[in-house]
Design an enzyme around this catalytic site. Sequence first.
Site, PDB file in Angstrom:
ATOM      1  N   CYS A   1      83.213 -65.916  37.863  1.00 34.98           N
ATOM      2  CA  CYS A   1      82.455 -66.755  36.922  1.00 34.98           C
ATOM      3  C   CYS A   1      81.021 -66.977  37.393  1.00 34.98           C
ATOM      4  O   CYS A   1      80.122 -67.154  36.573  1.00 34.98           O
ATOM      5  CB  CYS A   1      83.158 -68.085  36.745  1.00 34.98           C
TER       6      CYS A   1
ATOM      7  N   GLU B   1      85.825 -76.033  33.159  1.00 32.55           N
ATOM      8  CA  GLU B   1      85.126 -75.130  34.086  1.00 32.55           C
ATOM      9  C   GLU B   1      84.923 -73.819  33.338  1.00 32.55           C
ATOM     10  O   GLU B   1      85.824 -72.986  33.276  1.00 32.55           O
ATOM     11  CB  GLU B   1      85.974 -74.915  35.348  1.00 32.55           C
TER      12      GLU B   1
HETATM   13  P1  NAD Z   1      91.976 -66.407  30.013  1.00 31.01           P
HETATM   14  O1  NAD Z   1      92.002 -65.474  28.847  1.00 31.01           O
HETATM   15  O2  NAD Z   1      92.938 -66.192  31.130  1.00 31.01           O
HETATM   16  O3  NAD Z   1      92.145 -67.866  29.413  1.00 31.01           O
HETATM   17  C1  NAD Z   1      92.168 -68.996  30.231  1.00 31.01           C
HETATM   18  C2  NAD Z   1      93.399 -69.809  29.908  1.00 31.01           C
HETATM   19  O4  NAD Z   1      93.360 -70.220  28.547  1.00 31.01           O
HETATM   20  C3  NAD Z   1      94.687 -69.022  30.091  1.00 31.01           C
HETATM   21  O5  NAD Z   1      95.600 -69.811  30.824  1.00 31.01           O
HETATM   22  C4  NAD Z   1      95.154 -68.778  28.684  1.00 31.01           C
HETATM   23  O6  NAD Z   1      96.558 -68.748  28.555  1.00 31.01           O
HETATM   24  C5  NAD Z   1      94.588 -69.937  27.911  1.00 31.01           C
HETATM   25  N1  NAD Z   1      94.346 -69.603  26.527  1.00 31.01           N
HETATM   26  C6  NAD Z   1      93.863 -68.428  26.044  1.00 31.01           C
HETATM   27  N2  NAD Z   1      93.748 -68.494  24.695  1.00 31.01           N
HETATM   28  C7  NAD Z   1      94.166 -69.724  24.339  1.00 31.01           C
HETATM   29  C8  NAD Z   1      94.282 -70.405  23.081  1.00 31.01           C
HETATM   30  N3  NAD Z   1      93.939 -69.824  21.933  1.00 31.01           N
HETATM   31  N4  NAD Z   1      94.735 -71.675  23.085  1.00 31.01           N
HETATM   32  C9  NAD Z   1      95.086 -72.269  24.241  1.00 31.01           C
HETATM   33  N5  NAD Z   1      94.996 -71.668  25.455  1.00 31.01           N
HETATM   34  C10 NAD Z   1      94.553 -70.426  25.506  1.00 31.01           C
HETATM   35  O7  NAD Z   1      90.587 -66.446  30.696  1.00 31.01           O
HETATM   36  P2  NAD Z   1      89.206 -66.149  30.059  1.00 31.01           P
HETATM   37  O8  NAD Z   1      88.873 -67.193  29.052  1.00 31.01           O
HETATM   38  O9  NAD Z   1      89.075 -64.714  29.689  1.00 31.01           O
HETATM   39  O10 NAD Z   1      88.378 -66.378  31.413  1.00 31.01           O
HETATM   40  C11 NAD Z   1      87.162 -65.822  31.598  1.00 31.01           C
HETATM   41  C12 NAD Z   1      86.116 -66.881  31.423  1.00 31.01           C
HETATM   42  O11 NAD Z   1      86.383 -67.940  32.312  1.00 31.01           O
HETATM   43  C13 NAD Z   1      84.731 -66.398  31.749  1.00 31.01           C
HETATM   44  O12 NAD Z   1      83.829 -66.945  30.823  1.00 31.01           O
HETATM   45  C14 NAD Z   1      84.467 -66.989  33.118  1.00 31.01           C
HETATM   46  O13 NAD Z   1      83.121 -67.194  33.421  1.00 31.01           O
HETATM   47  C15 NAD Z   1      85.214 -68.268  33.013  1.00 31.01           C
HETATM   48  N6  NAD Z   1      85.578 -68.737  34.342  1.00 31.01           N
HETATM   49  C16 NAD Z   1      85.042 -69.887  34.778  1.00 31.01           C
HETATM   50  C17 NAD Z   1      85.334 -70.330  36.054  1.00 31.01           C
HETATM   51  C18 NAD Z   1      84.765 -71.603  36.601  1.00 31.01           C
HETATM   52  O14 NAD Z   1      85.250 -72.037  37.636  1.00 31.01           O
HETATM   53  N7  NAD Z   1      83.788 -72.224  35.967  1.00 31.01           N
HETATM   54  C19 NAD Z   1      86.186 -69.586  36.871  1.00 31.01           C
HETATM   55  C20 NAD Z   1      86.727 -68.420  36.370  1.00 31.01           C
HETATM   56  C21 NAD Z   1      86.431 -67.998  35.097  1.00 31.01           C
END
Ligand code: NAD
Length: 498
Positions: free
Chosen positions: A286, A252
């Site tokens: 998102c 997602e």
């Molecule tokens: P985040 O930084 O919280 O990362 C998401 C998860 O990935 C966390 O649990 C984190 O611990 C893990 N993570 C981070 N780096 C990692 C790595 N190198 N290896 C393994 N795991 C790792 O969240 P984010 O990525 O900043 O979230 C924002 C993004 O998520 C935006 O692009 C947003 O659009 C998208 N998003 C999508 C949805 C959806 O439902 N489609 C919902 C919310 C957010």
Amino acid sequence: MVLVRLGRLAQLHSRNPDPKDCTMDSQTRDTPAAIPVADAAAPDSVVRRIEVATARFRQGRTRSLEWRRDQLDRLAEFVSKEEHRIQDAVRQDLGRPEFETYLAELWPLLLEIRDARKHLKSWAAPRRVPTPLELQPGSGVVQPEPLGVALIIGPWNLPVNLVLAPLVAAIAAGNCAVLKPSELSPTVSALLAERLPRYLDPECFPVVQGGVAETTVLLKQRFDHIFYTGGAPVGRLVMAAAALHLTPTTLELGGKSPVIVDDSAKLQLAAKRIVWGSFMNAGQLCVAPDYILVSEHKRDALVAELKSAIEEYFGPDPQASPYFGRIINERHFDRLSKLIAEDKVAHGGDTDRSDKYIAPTLLTGVTEDDAVMQEEVFGPVLPIITVRDTDDAIRFVNSREKPLALYVFAEDRQVQDRVIAQTTAGGVTINHTVLHIAHGGMPFGGVGASGMGAYHGKWGFDTFSHLKPVLKKATWIDPPITSAPYSGWKRRALGLFT
Ligand code: NAD
């Protein structure tokens, strides 16, 4: 109708399951979890917890529908009884107004639980499919079965819902699940780790806290499904790790979700609905509108309406408004601040790093080459790009990655149809923003760069299920048509069915 729904919700909200129904006699809400919250720094403990969950799954603990219903009830109970703690935690992490937390996180979660409970029997039942003549005598069903132990990795922006809504689907489908909330919303992460095991079966639904290191440890383990919500760069790492074990994966992701405002749109209404979707949770949604495409001769009128909607919702000083949230951390604050080109600010533009505040900001005169168009904004900054007309807007959208959401404001039905037919996106709302994801009967997920797979309602149940085809053949007759010796008449007989 709304009142009826709210009434049902209230019933669910206040439902106190009969302890006699519980399969985990030893587990009560106010006693510590049977298994202590993992020290995420200790990989051994994480591995052990996955082994325990796997063992419980194999022993069949999650199979019965009664057990699944009970866990769903406990999850609803967690939401209602812990709401004040959840609200406090979200406020600490995101400075978000209580109402928004209820609207965007808890309410949809309770609706998901209600739907899953209500439809569980029919979702889990064998789905009869007609059996064609060439396979007669026989009968076929598609039997949903749980996958096993899932890993659910959540992001920080809706840190409760985006861990627990996939969990609803995982529970309903009869799985165990390891939950990994985001370390960037640490208060919510700690709350889930500490409080959730007091409600749910802690062996089947362990919460593992941590960041990159801990998630990397988790991703090395073998799961039966990985459900990841977050950005695309980490999504690639998740998928690469999943490939080693051939683990099915739902991603997602996000992306730049466009809003097309056609000349036929009701501008005042469009502006209000765009402002609502763009600045909820300070734009950290998102499916928030990421940029607007509007024709040159409607642009100024639209900008004027957007400004007055911002003022109506957040007053003359949004920093003082109780209805406007904050940016998650300094890193994102700095990233967003750089996207605000001063000479393009049509409204807002104020920032305060010590308060992680960025005003609801409109940018005009934006082109494709501007920094704000190079990445998903994910904050309260809304660029407005002028196009010749809606066909030009369609070309613009199609020249970029497939977005998670697309919004079109138009009174002209033909325009609405044309945009839907000629573009692609994870989901679409016409004449509003964000709301398609609130429809439990529709799948929520991305397409292309915005993700793969979907959930919500039955779509989530199916995501966490293996849909197993079962064909039952009769034994009273055994036509020799497909077996040797192969002969001309058999070939011709097969041809009769084509
Ligand atoms: P985040 O930084 O919280 O990362 C998401 C998860 O990935 C966390 O649990 C984190 O611990 C893990 N993570 C981070 N780096 C990692 C790595 N190198 N290896 C393994 N795991 C790792 O969240 P984010 O990525 O900043 O979230 C924002 C993004 O998520 C935006 O692009 C947003 O659009 C998208 N998003 C999508 C949805 C959806 O439902 N489609 C919902 C919310 C957010």
